[in-house]
Design a protein around this motif. Structure first.
Motif, PDB file in Angstrom:
ATOM      1  N   MET A  86       0.827  -1.198   0.000  1.00 14.49           N
ATOM      2  CA  MET A  86       0.000   0.000   0.000  1.00 14.49           C
ATOM      3  C   MET A  86       0.867   1.256   0.000  1.00 14.49           C
ATOM      4  N   PRO A  87       0.610   2.197  -0.880  1.00 14.53           N
ATOM      5  CA  PRO A  87       1.376   3.447  -0.857  1.00 14.53           C
ATOM      6  C   PRO A  87       0.997   4.292   0.339  1.00 14.53           C
ATOM      7  N   LEU A  88       1.936   5.071   0.819  1.00  9.45           N
ATOM      8  CA  LEU A  88       1.646   5.998   1.902  1.00  9.45           C
ATOM      9  C   LEU A  88       0.722   7.105   1.406  1.00  9.45           C
ATOM     10  N   ARG A  89      -0.154   7.540   2.279  1.00 10.95           N
ATOM     11  CA  ARG A  89      -1.037   8.653   1.941  1.00 10.95           C
ATOM     12  C   ARG A  89      -0.486   9.900   2.626  1.00 10.95           C
ATOM     13  N   GLU A  90       0.502  10.503   1.989  1.00 12.85           N
ATOM     14  CA  GLU A  90       1.176  11.649   2.569  1.00 12.85           C
ATOM     15  C   GLU A  90       0.618  12.947   2.011  1.00 12.85           C
ATOM     16  N   GLU A  91       0.612  13.969   2.836  1.00 11.81           N
ATOM     17  CA  GLU A  91       0.128  15.280   2.399  1.00 11.81           C
ATOM     18  C   GLU A  91       1.086  15.887   1.383  1.00 11.81           C
ATOM     19  N   SER A  92       0.503  16.557   0.409  1.00 11.63           N
ATOM     20  CA  SER A  92       1.285  17.183  -0.647  1.00 11.63           C
ATOM     21  C   SER A  92       0.748  18.583  -0.887  1.00 11.63           C
ATOM     22  N   SER A  93       1.644  19.535  -1.063  1.00  9.24           N
ATOM     23  CA  SER A  93       1.238  20.916  -1.309  1.00  9.24           C
ATOM     24  C   SER A  93       0.896  21.108  -2.783  1.00  9.24           C
ATOM     25  N   VAL A  94      -0.242  21.752  -3.042  1.00  6.90           N
ATOM     26  CA  VAL A  94      -0.669  22.016  -4.414  1.00  6.90           C
ATOM     27  C   VAL A  94      -1.246  23.421  -4.517  1.00  6.90           C
ATOM     28  N   ASP A  95      -1.194  23.967  -5.719  1.00  3.20           N
ATOM     29  CA  ASP A  95      -1.984  25.145  -6.068  1.00  3.20           C
ATOM     30  C   ASP A  95      -3.133  24.666  -6.925  1.00  3.20           C
ATOM     31  N   LEU A  96      -4.306  25.224  -6.696  1.00  3.12           N
ATOM     32  CA  LEU A  96      -5.499  24.773  -7.400  1.00  3.12           C
ATOM     33  C   LEU A  96      -6.097  25.938  -8.180  1.00  3.12           C
ATOM     34  N   TYR A  97      -6.167  25.761  -9.497  1.00  4.35           N
ATOM     35  CA  TYR A  97      -6.749  26.760 -10.396  1.00  4.35           C
ATOM     36  C   TYR A  97      -8.101  26.226 -10.873  1.00  4.35           C
ATOM     37  N   VAL A  98      -9.155  27.019 -10.668  1.00  4.41           N
ATOM     38  CA  VAL A  98     -10.514  26.571 -10.959  1.00  4.41           C
ATOM     39  C   VAL A  98     -11.086  27.368 -12.125  1.00  4.41           C
ATOM     40  N   PHE A  99     -11.547  26.665 -13.138  1.00  4.23           N
ATOM     41  CA  PHE A  99     -12.214  27.267 -14.298  1.00  4.23           C
ATOM     42  C   PHE A  99     -13.662  26.780 -14.268  1.00  4.23           C
ATOM     43  N   SER A 100     -14.597  27.690 -14.034  1.00  9.04           N
ATOM     44  CA  SER A 100     -15.985  27.251 -13.831  1.00  9.04           C
ATOM     45  C   SER A 100     -16.984  28.144 -14.549  1.00  9.04           C
ATOM     46  N   ARG A 101     -16.663  28.453 -15.809  1.00  7.92           N
ATOM     47  CA  ARG A 101     -17.610  29.194 -16.640  1.00  7.92           C
ATOM     48  C   ARG A 101     -18.461  28.203 -17.432  1.00  7.92           C
ATOM     49  N   ASP A 102     -19.399  28.723 -18.228  1.00  7.76           N
ATOM     50  CA  ASP A 102     -20.218  27.843 -19.062  1.00  7.76           C
ATOM     51  C   ASP A 102     -19.366  27.101 -20.081  1.00  7.76           C
ATOM     52  N   GLU A 103     -18.289  27.752 -20.518  1.00  6.59           N
ATOM     53  CA  GLU A 103     -17.321  27.105 -21.405  1.00  6.59           C
ATOM     54  C   GLU A 103     -15.928  27.512 -20.928  1.00  6.59           C
ATOM     55  N   ASN A 104     -15.030  26.558 -20.820  1.00  6.22           N
ATOM     56  CA  ASN A 104     -13.746  26.805 -20.182  1.00  6.22           C
ATOM     57  C   ASN A 104     -12.577  26.461 -21.090  1.00  6.22           C
ATOM     58  N   SER A 105     -11.534  27.264 -20.957  1.00  2.73           N
ATOM     59  CA  SER A 105     -10.263  27.013 -21.620  1.00  2.73           C
ATOM     60  C   SER A 105      -9.160  27.235 -20.604  1.00  2.73           C
ATOM     61  N   LEU A 106      -8.184  26.359 -20.573  1.00  6.84           N
ATOM     62  CA  LEU A 106      -7.086  26.518 -19.623  1.00  6.84           C
ATOM     63  C   LEU A 106      -6.120  27.607 -20.048  1.00  6.84           C
ATOM     64  N   ASP A 107      -6.361  28.218 -21.198  1.00  5.84           N
ATOM     65  CA  ASP A 107      -5.586  29.379 -21.632  1.00  5.84           C
ATOM     66  C   ASP A 107      -6.164  30.669 -21.064  1.00  5.84           C
ATOM     67  N   ASP A 108      -7.372  30.577 -20.471  1.00  3.42           N
ATOM     68  CA  ASP A 108      -8.039  31.754 -19.909  1.00  3.42           C
ATOM     69  C   ASP A 108      -7.542  32.051 -18.498  1.00  3.42           C
ATOM     70  N   ILE A 109      -8.037  33.164 -17.971  1.00  3.97           N
ATOM     71  CA  ILE A 109      -7.815  33.490 -16.565  1.00  3.97           C
ATOM     72  C   ILE A 109      -8.774  32.626 -15.734  1.00  3.97           C
ATOM     73  N   PRO A 110      -8.286  31.960 -14.697  1.00  5.78           N
ATOM     74  CA  PRO A 110      -9.178  31.130 -13.868  1.00  5.78           C
ATOM     75  C   PRO A 110     -10.157  31.981 -13.072  1.00  5.78           C
ATOM     76  N   ASN A 111     -11.278  31.359 -12.711  1.00  9.27           N
ATOM     77  CA  ASN A 111     -12.252  32.049 -11.852  1.00  9.27           C
ATOM     78  C   ASN A 111     -11.764  32.148 -10.419  1.00  9.27           C
ATOM     79  N   HIS A 112     -11.081  31.105  -9.970  1.00  5.44           N
ATOM     80  CA  HIS A 112     -10.647  31.037  -8.582  1.00  5.44           C
ATOM     81  C   HIS A 112      -9.246  30.430  -8.539  1.00  5.44           C
TER      82      HIS A 112
END
Length: 487
Positions: A86-112
């Protein structure tokens, strides 16, 4: 007049300086929402977006996870002579970019954008046997403490689960069951579909980093926006348990060392074992653990040995009957055995919430013909017999089933079909990407899934679910009255 002009000048300078700072420098430790008022902030995901991603049309929310330690977030595992390591379930630091418009592109500015949050691998078999990995997410403040956000329009909270449909090739089994459970209980986890990318520093973002369709789900926990209850306090004695006890969440679940931090109680005199989800382990000493074990045993005495009146005094008979019927309706292999949460606010009756339905609805074929939409399932299993010994509970099962199957009812064909059509609409475009990513799971056996469903794509699997639930509902309509004669 001069003082007034000076004051206006100071305010103007302050406003201009603030705008300049906000326009050109965004501290990494800030978590913030970007809206129409500040979209001039030039924030994008940190890596270059390749053409194969730019070509995609995302109508579901897209979650871009920027992982600083991918070996912790998605650790390596291997087989040993004794089975999987079983792999260890260790905490990992991440940044989370959220795109939540009706239509989304990862080239856009994120909503959050949420910086320096905690994610880790979760699950038991799914954590190592699935190529699509499930995760836990916790939002934290600068001091590392949980902080609540209105993430994806959920009620503000800090903890979320990234459920990864994999052995569930339809992508919707948990979605459908949670939505039905929300309609029959006071509270059940809310959920949202999303598409997920996991990326690392100093790379480019391509469809190779695409992880597929996920179901983002609220964790079951004590909170004003989840299960509202006060702090736990130890009742003075057994006689005061119903009056002074409560404010607890406990669960029946499969258990492996290191799976979670919950306190695992010893077996009680009825042979059942539970773990305590609330209060948390770090807030519970040995005396509190014993008191909770005694409290649970107090109520189980009414369940196993009490009269119908004693049973209904301490258990919410109708609510438990509805949740059990949901497990029976979808033929949930783990129903009332694993991932079952019990909760009781102080002075109230015990209620239940079922977690995890992905090996229900005909998705396993290795026990009691679970692929078969006919026959009783968990209502004939040992795990439910202590409830069915009570005549008032058997009557509640029959009454609640007929009510939920009535015109416009929760389990009516009209409601089921509408729910399935809603899921299909949401997944359009997304399911094709997910199927392409994991095309090898169709037409061959994968761990724990139905080995006889040789379907070509996830859409066909969703059609299978529709047929299964229609047939299952009609069979139960014809046989539900037989429950009265079980004892």
């Amino acid at each position: 007049m001069k003082k007034e002009n000076t004051k206006k000048l100071i305010l103007l300078v302050f406003a201009l300086v603030s705008f300049a700072v906000m326009s050109f420098a965004v501290p990494d430790f800030w978590n913030f929402d970007i809206n129409y008022k500040n979209e001039k902030l030039d924030i994008h995901i940190p890596n270059t977006v390749e053409q194969d991603v730019k070509e995609q049309k995302f109508t579901l929310p897209v979650l871009y996870v920027y992982s600083y330690d991918i070996d912790r977030l998605m650790p390596y595992w291997e087989w040993s002579a004794d089975g999987p390591v079983m792999p260890l379930r260790e905490e990992s630091s991440v940044d989370l970019y959220v795109f939540s418009r009706d239509e989304n592109s990862l080239d856009d500015i994120p909503n959050h954008v949420y910086y320096d949050e905690m994610m880790k691998l979760r699950g038991r078999t799914s954590s190592y046997m699935q190529d699509k990995k499930p995760f836990s997410l916790e939002f934290r403040d600068d001091e590392g403490l949980p902080v609540n956000y209105d993430f994806l329009d959920f009620d503000a909270e800090s903890d979320f689960v990234f459920h990864a449909p994999y052995i569930d090739r339809s992508l919707i089994r948990n979605f459908v069951a949670y939505k039905l459970q929300q309609q029959i209980t006071d509270w059940s986890p809310e959920c949202r579909f999303a598409e997920v990318f996991v990326d690392t520093p100093d790379s480019t973002l391509s469809m190779e980093d695409y992880q597929g369709v996920y179901l983002i789900v609220e964790k079951i926990k004590q909170d004003k926006n989840r299960i509202p209850m006060g702090e736990y306090t130890t009742p003075e004695n057994t006689d005061s348990i119903f009056r002074d006890g409560g404010n607890i969440i406990f669960k029946r679940d499969a258990y492996e060392e290191g799976y979670d931090a919950a306190i695992r109680l010893e077996r009680n005199r009825f042979g059942t074992r539970y773990s305590v989800a609330y209060p948390k382990a770090e807030n519970m000493d040995e005396a509190a653990a014993k008191a909770i074990k005694d409290e649970i045993e107090f109520f189980e005495t009414a369940l196993y040995e009490g009269t119908d009146e004693e049973f209904s005094q301490y258990y919410d008979v109708e609510q438990i009957a509805r949740v059990m019927l949901l497990a029976e309706f979808v033929k949930n292999y783990e129903g009332f055995t694993s991932s079952l949460y019990y909760y009781r606010p102080r002075g109230e009756k015990i209620k239940v919430i079922q977690w995890d339905f992905d090996i229900g609805t005909g998705n396993v074929d290795y026990s009691k013909s679970l692929k078969n939409a006919r026959e009783f399932d968990i209502l004939e299993e040992e795990k439910t017999q202590q409830y069915l010994m009570h005549e008032n509970f058997r009557n509640a099962l029959i009454t609640q089933w007929k009510e939920m199957r009535s015109e416009g009812g929760v389990f009516s064909e009209e409601n089921i079909i509408a729910l399935l059509e809603d899921a299909e609409t949401q997944l359009e475009g997304a399911w094709q990407r997910n199927d392409e990513k994991y095309d090898y799971i169709f037409g061959e056996a994968i761990p724990f899934a139905n080995k006889t469903n040789d379907l070509e794509n996830s859409k066909a699997e969703r059609e299978y679910i529709k047929e299964f639930l229609i047939e299952r509902g009609r069979w139960l309509d014809e046989h539900i009255d037989e429950i009265a004669e079980f004892y």
